[in-house]
Design a protein around this motif. Structure first.
Motif, mmCIF file in Angstrom:
data_model
loop_
_atom_site.group_PDB
_atom_site.id
_atom_site.type_symbol
_atom_site.label_atom_id
_atom_site.label_comp_id
_atom_site.label_asym_id
_atom_site.label_seq_id
_atom_site.Cartn_x
_atom_site.Cartn_y
_atom_site.Cartn_z
ATOM 1 N N ASN A 166 0.774 -2.066 0.067
ATOM 2 C CA ASN A 166 -0.090 -0.150 0.142
ATOM 3 C C ASN A 166 0.675 1.281 0.176
ATOM 4 O O ASN A 166 0.573 2.565 -0.099
ATOM 5 N N ASP A 183 0.962 4.011 -3.083
ATOM 6 C CA ASP A 183 0.537 5.785 -2.601
ATOM 7 C C ASP A 183 2.497 6.383 -3.528
ATOM 8 O O ASP A 183 1.503 6.930 -4.008
ATOM 9 N N GLU A 219 1.303 6.392 -7.036
ATOM 10 C CA GLU A 219 0.061 7.302 -7.332
ATOM 11 C C GLU A 219 0.560 8.554 -7.755
ATOM 12 O O GLU A 219 0.148 9.039 -8.596
ATOM 13 N N LEU A 275 -5.594 10.272 -13.743
ATOM 14 C CA LEU A 275 -5.890 10.483 -13.519
ATOM 15 C C LEU A 275 -7.244 9.071 -13.219
ATOM 16 O O LEU A 275 -6.862 8.386 -14.179
ATOM 17 N N PRO A 276 -7.316 8.518 -11.816
ATOM 18 C CA PRO A 276 -7.505 7.572 -11.500
ATOM 19 C C PRO A 276 -9.046 7.009 -11.910
ATOM 20 O O PRO A 276 -9.813 7.583 -11.807
ATOM 21 N N MET A 277 -9.070 5.719 -12.480
ATOM 22 C CA MET A 277 -10.470 5.187 -12.698
ATOM 23 C C MET A 277 -10.966 4.133 -12.294
ATOM 24 O O MET A 277 -9.440 3.510 -11.918
ATOM 25 N N LEU A 278 -11.940 2.855 -12.431
ATOM 26 C CA LEU A 278 -11.835 1.857 -12.202
ATOM 27 C C LEU A 278 -13.347 1.016 -12.993
ATOM 28 O O LEU A 278 -13.563 1.028 -13.098
ATOM 29 N N PHE A 279 -12.078 0.412 -14.124
ATOM 30 C CA PHE A 279 -13.260 -0.582 -14.656
ATOM 31 C C PHE A 279 -14.219 -2.112 -14.036
ATOM 32 O O PHE A 279 -12.677 -2.547 -13.221
ATOM 33 N N PRO A 280 -14.748 -2.345 -14.761
ATOM 34 C CA PRO A 280 -15.411 -3.294 -13.932
ATOM 35 C C PRO A 280 -13.958 -4.533 -14.250
ATOM 36 O O PRO A 280 -13.164 -4.653 -16.065
ATOM 37 N N THR A 281 -14.760 -6.308 -13.199
ATOM 38 C CA THR A 281 -12.944 -7.267 -13.556
ATOM 39 C C THR A 281 -12.726 -7.695 -14.558
ATOM 40 O O THR A 281 -12.476 -8.419 -14.529
ATOM 41 N N ARG A 301 -5.366 8.271 -18.060
ATOM 42 C CA ARG A 301 -6.259 7.940 -17.013
ATOM 43 C C ARG A 301 -5.259 6.159 -16.814
ATOM 44 O O ARG A 301 -4.481 5.460 -17.385
ATOM 45 N N ARG A 356 -6.237 0.902 -10.531
ATOM 46 C CA ARG A 356 -5.404 0.143 -9.438
ATOM 47 C C ARG A 356 -6.369 -0.874 -9.317
ATOM 48 O O ARG A 356 -7.551 -0.821 -8.970
ATOM 49 N N SER A 399 -6.814 -5.653 -9.257
ATOM 50 C CA SER A 399 -6.399 -7.243 -9.355
ATOM 51 C C SER A 399 -6.006 -7.509 -11.161
ATOM 52 O O SER A 399 -7.588 -7.054 -11.813
ATOM 53 N N LEU A 426 -2.174 -7.558 -7.761
ATOM 54 C CA LEU A 426 -2.088 -6.561 -7.863
ATOM 55 C C LEU A 426 -1.120 -5.348 -8.747
ATOM 56 O O LEU A 426 0.242 -5.384 -8.785
ATOM 57 N N PHE A 480 -4.484 12.772 -3.966
ATOM 58 C CA PHE A 480 -2.766 13.347 -4.042
ATOM 59 C C PHE A 480 -3.554 14.510 -4.958
ATOM 60 O O PHE A 480 -4.961 14.584 -5.268
ATOM 61 N N PRO A 523 -18.350 0.614 -15.322
ATOM 62 C CA PRO A 523 -16.638 1.233 -15.263
ATOM 63 C C PRO A 523 -16.860 2.814 -14.572
ATOM 64 O O PRO A 523 -18.154 3.573 -13.973
ATOM 65 N N PHE A 524 -15.715 3.271 -12.984
ATOM 66 C CA PHE A 524 -16.201 4.421 -12.605
ATOM 67 C C PHE A 524 -15.014 5.048 -12.855
ATOM 68 O O PHE A 524 -14.516 5.165 -13.244
ATOM 69 N N LEU A 525 -16.094 6.301 -13.188
ATOM 70 C CA LEU A 525 -14.603 7.543 -13.373
ATOM 71 C C LEU A 525 -14.397 8.471 -12.455
ATOM 72 O O LEU A 525 -14.208 8.284 -11.124
ATOM 73 N N PRO A 526 -13.311 9.355 -13.137
ATOM 74 C CA PRO A 526 -12.543 9.814 -12.290
ATOM 75 C C PRO A 526 -12.743 10.751 -10.869
ATOM 76 O O PRO A 526 -12.554 10.694 -9.923
ATOM 77 N N LEU A 584 -14.222 7.860 -8.289
ATOM 78 C CA LEU A 584 -13.011 6.872 -7.639
ATOM 79 C C LEU A 584 -12.238 7.633 -6.727
ATOM 80 O O LEU A 584 -12.381 7.529 -5.731
ATOM 81 N N GLU A 623 -20.927 -5.623 -9.274
ATOM 82 C CA GLU A 623 -20.199 -5.527 -8.953
ATOM 83 C C GLU A 623 -19.484 -3.932 -7.993
ATOM 84 O O GLU A 623 -19.836 -3.173 -8.339
#
Lengths: 501, 501
Positions: free
Chosen positions: A65, A69, A72, A81-87, A152, A155, A157, A176, B3, B55-58, B61, B174
């Protein structure tokens, strides 16, 4: 996320039964060293019962972690910029780019069943990497040159059904990482981004984690499936094999064509976009980190990322107990207030047991406090990297700890760097290459070509020496001379050959 | 991980084509409001193409990451350590506790195939929740009373093949959460942990995120499958339905018996352990947060967790442009140095467009800077919660922003709390319950029993009013009176009835 806990349970209460003394020769017996340190330092537990899937325990996760940090912070500073897509990724997305699907499908975990006897209409892949999840959305998001560059990252798995044998952190079926996916208007911007990613690798992996690396452009037969070129950093592990740390990929406009990512340029023309992706795998870098810095007594964690940077050990007999403990608590509190991550081990174990235990865990600095130290307003500082002690006045504690932390990190890095340099040897024939690899070295040789036509020569080297052609250095200017040791053609490249993870 | 970026691309360059004015009546038309704010504020993109995976956007997230940071700080302060288990669970683990498997198997995504035509020997479930992944390892880790309490948590995605219709954040297949899993020597310690978890919920969800909640012990037919009792916080959404926020479960020794988690007590007797688990779902809490605080102009984000706490808008014409921009950059820099997350919008959009855009995004504070402000050493501050402006001397800026941030969070919370209280109404008959629910209220009623025998009455209420029995309040002392409105038996409990997510 480097929070500190007021009191916790990592101090080895349940270690009492184990020996606190770790002593395995890392250089001579690296596999045993690695497996045993993962177990006794409580980094990972391989008894989970599904091949290649391993729980990560607090000591490793807290370190990772802290590593995340740092990474990132650098990525965000460089406008990602951070985002998160489906697994999960629909099978039809995954198959849109021909080379990519061929490269990854052998490793995919597929979901088709749900609930008691339900079936999905389309199979879903657990992401082995997310280009095919993300780029169909990029096709919707990118409209004009005004939307670019688009930078973009996520973070997460990722999952690969590895056929090779697995090892915690180094090679697992779930690992990870951060994957960064960028879109540009020109290929020049792609090349600038590759350069930026390589600088990020250096800043994060070498400057912060102390792991030295050589940077290669991979050969055409070893690049990222679907991309134009792959650039990757390798470091050397104690068993002489190299391991790939972050890799960054020039995707050209290949994926833009497959996924229809187009933009209107300033002249109102519709153009395909240009892309890069970058994938620093933190769990794998952690595996390399403990291997590179560890020694025969256990882990040596850099001060910047250790879960506890300092452990305070009160030393007392009989009537002094409460006074020494009280004083130790005050020291812990003062150091925490100064922003350090500090653990006070006031369990009933002996000081000697505690020394061995926290040395094995790799805590960078130990503060030893006894009655005489208190009387004299002093403290003993022990540094894990060099195993050296010093006595200082208590009023200098915060300042000295801060300086010592930096010294430790500088020293760990310098030690690792001086080792790596000595391992590259020149070899101009198969026999010399094999000889170098047998000695745990990395062979540098002139080679016919890193274009596809060179693959048969690389295959032959692999078969006869076990070594892989890692590509050409891009962080060093090297001119080929003579001929390829396999086919005898005029060499066009200087390549490095090593056994690898 | 809050950040800040030096320069980024969230300022709406690609929003130019959209209208910057958001205006939907949240109370009258909540579904439209919710769907549209997710789209225009760029929180989630529902076009991913796999039902219930988004998807979760910036913007979402980054907010959720700040929410996670707060929650993790509290958990670690209360002696929980982080760990991370694999995403997959072997089918044989999942089926070890009978009630649990019955509760979760209908929602499981199963993996059996790998690669091109490989089959796993045993099916793997994508974790719907991780008791059955974690507890077999706890059985190996827990040996004696000295190992207890064991307090661990993981931050991860979980997967449930929901049959109900999905909605971003509120109900997806999810979602993101933290699950905490603790082991104790006695049931008293379990009850103390339940209390601690409820306090954590209050500190995090109400004190920090400003979302008021009522805390219930769930009925026996609505508890966590395999546990003894479930305690959960509910809040009310703008459409009158309630939504479950964190829930914590008294697992008794049920899972210890199923997974063989035993310890040697101080008398050297072998005992089964006692357990709790706690599951704050951050993505769902985020969905509730934007719904509770948002208004007809868009989001209103609490200062503590907004990705940008402050947006600086330079206002200029012609020759003043460079001077105003330069001054604005200085203000941004000063505020950042003071630790705030600050964005400078120096795009070519008009100030009015920018005002609307950042109000829609929910940035708590706007600083407006024009040539006259510079001359007079002043700045205009606009607060998003009350839409009010004030002019202050530039030397007071940092201090005022800090105070204003706290005022905004206090105000958002107070507004939400005053609304929630007014929505509970007493009802002593089915007709009155239905009437209350139709008006978007929550019905409080005396009820026969929350033990299993009460389920038929709850089923009938559900059928006739669409409302669910949420359980008995544990944060209020309430005595039943009279009879159950369904079966007419003497009431033993005061329950709350609401339509729900």
């Amino acid at each position: 996320m480097h929070f500190r806990t007021e009191e916790n349970i990592m101090s080895g209460r349940n270690e009492q039964s184990k020996s606190a003394i770790f002593d395995i020769d890392k250089e001579k017996n690296f596999p045993d060293w690695y497996g045993e340190i993962c177990r006794v330092a409580e980094l990972a537990d391989i008894r989970y019962g599904v091949k290649g899937f391993t729980p990560f325990l607090p000591w490793s996760l807290m370190t990772m972690n802290n590593m995340f940090d740092i990474l990132e912070e650098v990525l965000q500073r460089k406008d990602h910029l951070p985002m998160l897509f489906p697994t999960v990724i629909p099978e039809s997305n995954l198959t849109k780019e021909a080379h990519h699907v061929a490269g990854f499908v052998p490793q995919v975990f597929w979901i088709q069943d749900t609930g008691e006897d339900g079936k999905l209409e389309e199979r879903l892949a657990l992401r082995p990497t997310s280009e095919t999840a993300i780029y169909p959305m990029y096709a919707l998001w990118v409209r004009s040159w005004r939307d670019l560059p688009l930078k973009r990252y996520q973070r997460c798995s990722v999952f690969r059904s590895e056929v090779k044998s697995t090892r915690p952190f180094l090679r697992g079926r779930e690992f990870l990482w951060i994957e960064s996916h960028n879109v540009f208007t020109t290929h020049d911007e792609v090349m600038a981004q590759v350069q930026e990613d390589l600088e990020t690798t250096k800043e994060v992996v070498t400057d912060n984690f102390g792991i030295p690396a050589m940077v290669f452009r991979r050969t055409q037969w070893d690049k990222f499936p679907g991309g134009l070129n792959t650039y990757a950093a390798d470091t050397r592990m104690p068993d002489g094999k190299v391991i790939q740390l972050p890799s960054t990929h020039d995707l050209g406009d290949n994926f833009a064509r497959a996924f229809d990512i187009k933009f209107l340029n300033e002249n109102n023309e519709v153009m395909y976009a240009w892309q890069t992706c970058y994938g620093p795998a933190i769990s794998r870098i952690f595996g390399a980190l403990i291997s590179v810095h560890g020694d025969n007594k256990g882990l040596r964690l850099p001060f910047k990322i250790a879960p506890y940077q300092i452990v305070v050990i009160p030393i007392y007999k009989g009537k002094d107990a409460e006074m020494v403990k009280e004083y130790s608590r005050k020291i812990q509190k003062d150091l925490r207030k100064a922003g350090f991550r500090v653990y006070l081990d006031d369990t009933d174990n002996t000081p000697g047991w505690k020394y061995n235990f926290w040395e094995m865990k790799g805590v960078p600095i130990r503060v030893e406090i006894g009655p005489r130290d208190i009387k004299e307003n002093k403290a003993v500082l022990f540094r894990r990297d060099s195993m050296k002690r010093e006595t200082i006045g208590i009023k200098d504690l915060k300042k000295r700890v801060s300086a010592l932390g930096k010294e430790i990190d500088t020293n760990l890095r310098a030690e690792a760097e001086s080792k790596l340099v000595g391992f590259v040897v020149d070899a101009d024939a198969i026999g010399a290459i094999e000889d170098a690899l047998d000695k745990g070295k990395i062979a540098r040789t002139s080679f016919c070509t890193t274009e596809m036509e060179g693959q048969p020569c690389a295959d032959e080297i692999k078969e006869r020496t076990g070594g892989e052609v890692r590509g050409t250095r891009i962080d060093a200017d090297e001119q080929p001379a003579g001929v390829c040791p396999v086919c005898g053609k005029i060499a066009t490249a200087v390549v490095y050959i090593a056994r690898s993870y």
